[in-house]
Design a protein around this motif. Sequence first.
Motif, PDB file in Angstrom:
ATOM      1  N   ALA A  73       0.831  -1.205   0.000  1.00 42.92           N
ATOM      2  CA  ALA A  73       0.000   0.000   0.000  1.00 42.92           C
ATOM      3  C   ALA A  73       0.867   1.257   0.000  1.00 42.92           C
ATOM      4  N   LEU A  74       1.941   1.258   0.780  1.00 43.97           N
ATOM      5  CA  LEU A  74       2.843   2.413   0.807  1.00 43.97           C
ATOM      6  C   LEU A  74       3.558   2.577  -0.527  1.00 43.97           C
ATOM      7  N   ALA A  75       3.937   1.463  -1.138  1.00 46.72           N
ATOM      8  CA  ALA A  75       4.609   1.541  -2.438  1.00 46.72           C
ATOM      9  C   ALA A  75       3.680   2.111  -3.502  1.00 46.72           C
ATOM     10  N   LYS A  76       2.419   1.699  -3.498  1.00 45.55           N
ATOM     11  CA  LYS A  76       1.460   2.239  -4.464  1.00 45.55           C
ATOM     12  C   LYS A  76       1.195   3.714  -4.200  1.00 45.55           C
ATOM     13  N   ALA A  77       1.187   4.082  -2.913  1.00 44.44           N
ATOM     14  CA  ALA A  77       0.952   5.487  -2.573  1.00 44.44           C
ATOM     15  C   ALA A  77       2.077   6.377  -3.092  1.00 44.44           C
ATOM     16  N   ARG A  78       3.277   5.836  -3.170  1.00 39.51           N
ATOM     17  CA  ARG A  78       4.419   6.635  -3.632  1.00 39.51           C
ATOM     18  C   ARG A  78       4.456   6.784  -5.143  1.00 39.51           C
ATOM     19  N   GLN A  79       3.718   5.973  -5.883  1.00 41.72           N
ATOM     20  CA  GLN A  79       3.750   6.024  -7.341  1.00 41.72           C
ATOM     21  C   GLN A  79       3.163   7.341  -7.848  1.00 41.72           C
ATOM     22  N   ASP A  80       3.988   8.126  -8.498  1.00 41.35           N
ATOM     23  CA  ASP A  80       3.579   9.399  -9.098  1.00 41.35           C
ATOM     24  C   ASP A  80       2.959  10.353  -8.083  1.00 41.35           C
ATOM     25  N   ALA A  81       3.342  10.229  -6.833  1.00 41.24           N
ATOM     26  CA  ALA A  81       2.779  11.101  -5.795  1.00 41.24           C
ATOM     27  C   ALA A  81       3.282  12.526  -5.977  1.00 41.24           C
ATOM     28  N   GLY A  82       2.367  13.467  -6.077  1.00 41.59           N
ATOM     29  CA  GLY A  82       2.740  14.866  -6.189  1.00 41.59           C
ATOM     30  C   GLY A  82       2.838  15.554  -4.842  1.00 41.59           C
ATOM     31  N   ARG A  83       2.311  14.902  -3.800  1.00 44.11           N
ATOM     32  CA  ARG A  83       2.394  15.450  -2.450  1.00 44.11           C
ATOM     33  C   ARG A  83       2.450  14.298  -1.461  1.00 44.11           C
ATOM     34  N   TRP A  84       3.048  14.614  -0.311  1.00 43.20           N
ATOM     35  CA  TRP A  84       3.130  13.609   0.750  1.00 43.20           C
ATOM     36  C   TRP A  84       3.094  14.336   2.089  1.00 43.20           C
ATOM     37  N   SER A  85       2.225  13.906   2.956  1.00 44.01           N
ATOM     38  CA  SER A  85       2.124  14.485   4.297  1.00 44.01           C
ATOM     39  C   SER A  85       2.343  13.369   5.313  1.00 44.01           C
ATOM     40  N   PHE A  86       3.208  13.654   6.271  1.00 46.49           N
ATOM     41  CA  PHE A  86       3.522  12.660   7.298  1.00 46.49           C
ATOM     42  C   PHE A  86       3.381  13.286   8.675  1.00 46.49           C
ATOM     43  N   LYS A  87       2.840  12.475   9.588  1.00 43.77           N
ATOM     44  CA  LYS A  87       2.827  12.852  11.004  1.00 43.77           C
ATOM     45  C   LYS A  87       3.047  11.588  11.804  1.00 43.77           C
ATOM     46  N   TYR A 144      17.251  19.095  -4.924  1.00 40.06           N
ATOM     47  CA  TYR A 144      16.173  19.063  -5.920  1.00 40.06           C
ATOM     48  C   TYR A 144      15.366  20.348  -5.812  1.00 40.06           C
ATOM     49  N   GLY A 145      15.500  21.186  -6.833  1.00 38.53           N
ATOM     50  CA  GLY A 145      14.883  22.511  -6.782  1.00 38.53           C
ATOM     51  C   GLY A 145      13.366  22.505  -6.821  1.00 38.53           C
ATOM     52  N   LEU A 146      12.740  21.421  -7.320  1.00 40.83           N
ATOM     53  CA  LEU A 146      11.272  21.374  -7.397  1.00 40.83           C
ATOM     54  C   LEU A 146      10.659  20.718  -6.162  1.00 40.83           C
ATOM     55  N   LEU A 147      11.477  20.561  -5.129  1.00 35.61           N
ATOM     56  CA  LEU A 147      10.972  19.984  -3.876  1.00 35.61           C
ATOM     57  C   LEU A 147      10.610  21.100  -2.908  1.00 35.61           C
ATOM     58  N   ASP A 148       9.351  21.151  -2.509  1.00 33.12           N
ATOM     59  CA  ASP A 148       8.907  22.040  -1.434  1.00 33.12           C
ATOM     60  C   ASP A 148       8.661  21.173  -0.206  1.00 33.12           C
ATOM     61  N   ARG A 188      12.275  13.670  -9.622  1.00 31.85           N
ATOM     62  CA  ARG A 188      13.410  14.112 -10.443  1.00 31.85           C
ATOM     63  C   ARG A 188      13.401  13.415 -11.799  1.00 31.85           C
ATOM     64  N   ARG A 189      13.037  12.148 -11.807  1.00 34.09           N
ATOM     65  CA  ARG A 189      12.996  11.407 -13.069  1.00 34.09           C
ATOM     66  C   ARG A 189      11.946  11.985 -14.017  1.00 34.09           C
ATOM     67  N   ASP A 190      10.801  12.393 -13.452  1.00 38.58           N
ATOM     68  CA  ASP A 190       9.719  12.956 -14.276  1.00 38.58           C
ATOM     69  C   ASP A 190       9.801  14.475 -14.394  1.00 38.58           C
ATOM     70  N   LYS A 191      10.782  15.078 -13.680  1.00 42.55           N
ATOM     71  CA  LYS A 191      10.960  16.536 -13.698  1.00 42.55           C
ATOM     72  C   LYS A 191       9.676  17.258 -13.303  1.00 42.55           C
ATOM     73  N   ARG A 192       9.121  16.852 -12.177  1.00 43.90           N
ATOM     74  CA  ARG A 192       7.870  17.446 -11.711  1.00 43.90           C
ATOM     75  C   ARG A 192       8.012  17.931 -10.267  1.00 43.90           C
ATOM     76  N   HIS A 193       7.029  18.726  -9.872  1.00 42.48           N
ATOM     77  CA  HIS A 193       7.018  19.305  -8.531  1.00 42.48           C
ATOM     78  C   HIS A 193       6.618  18.266  -7.491  1.00 42.48           C
ATOM     79  N   LEU A 194       7.183  18.397  -6.300  1.00 42.30           N
ATOM     80  CA  LEU A 194       6.854  17.507  -5.181  1.00 42.30           C
ATOM     81  C   LEU A 194       6.724  18.336  -3.916  1.00 42.30           C
ATOM     82  N   ALA A 195       5.595  18.187  -3.230  1.00 46.69           N
ATOM     83  CA  ALA A 195       5.351  18.903  -1.974  1.00 46.69           C
ATOM     84  C   ALA A 195       5.308  17.897  -0.831  1.00 46.69           C
TER      85      ALA A 195
END
Length: 346
Positions: free
Chosen positions: A127-141, A226-230, A161-168
């Motif tokens: 489930a965690l591996a599927k959640a990470r697939q193409d994830a544009g955001r991730w929140s952890f507590k 990684y500059g597109l990482l917030d 980085r591989r897809d050159k996309r933003h990650l929050a």
Amino acid sequence: MRRFITKISAFAAWAGKNADGAIALILAIVVGVLGILPDDQVPDALQNQLISGATLVILALVATALIRDRSRQEPLEKAFSTGALAELPERLGRLERLESLVEGTRRALDDAALVRVLGSSNEITTALAKARQDAGRWSFKGGTGTYIRAVTLPECVAAARRDKRHLAVTLEIIDPSDVEVCESYAHYRRSLSDHPDGTGEVWTTDRARKESYATVLAAFWHRQRYGLLDIAVGLSSTMTTFRWDLSSHSLVMTVEDPNRAMFALAGTFYYECSDTELRTSLEQARRVPMERYRSVPLSNEPTIEEVLELFERVGLPLPKSYTDHDVVSITRKALRAKDPYGQVPP
């Protein structure tokens, strides 16, 4: 014969209930017959007199029938107006409430169908591996973010980085400078098991502090590369027994039992409530000034001096009692963290 008698009885019963109508019908037939008889059989004067009289009687019977029917309808209309009709608005309101209840139940069942309990470590890992697939955001507590450093953050950053996309990414962990909360967390983990976990270490107050420091260091290290990482990091003065991992696709909420977790897809009631909880909790936590990530550049293998200066610059100085060995230990945990579930990353 019996059938004829039965029909006669039925006709007599009908005629008794509708006497005025029956009489009017008979008189109408008589008047009609008189009207078609030849003049030589019935004198005109007698014919006119009979027709006029029968017509008046018919009108009287019709009026009587109307009055009787009206008198019968009045109690019924009154009953409707004071009974069922009067209760109609209330019943319609009940019907609307029932429809609302049914709709709410349907939504709850739909959400329940998309929220389930994961019953094994393999299910949780999948489930965690599927959640990470193409994830544009991730929140952890959670506690100290060991799994975040070991698996989640490196893999999510690598995929972005591989897809050159933003990650929050937002992380909320216990405050390493708060000795009491670190002690409480270590005591809680030891109370569940006093054996070493998947990293090979037992939980102590010192380990809890170093694990949290390592998560902060890892956040700065990945942000610089990684500059597109917030990424935002919050430090909490209270511990939680749950760990929320919320991605763009799903939510996995784990506990210390490695074989039990809650799973929900994005868009469900449980997912949305957890998202609100994580946002609200992060707002109340002590924020690490991640905007200062440029103040102290970190090497691929950060030196002791770089690590010490970084924590000084962001207002989270390491304890004076920490030796170089302790700083190296924090760096190793930040960049080469072991999966607490037993898998060692390359």
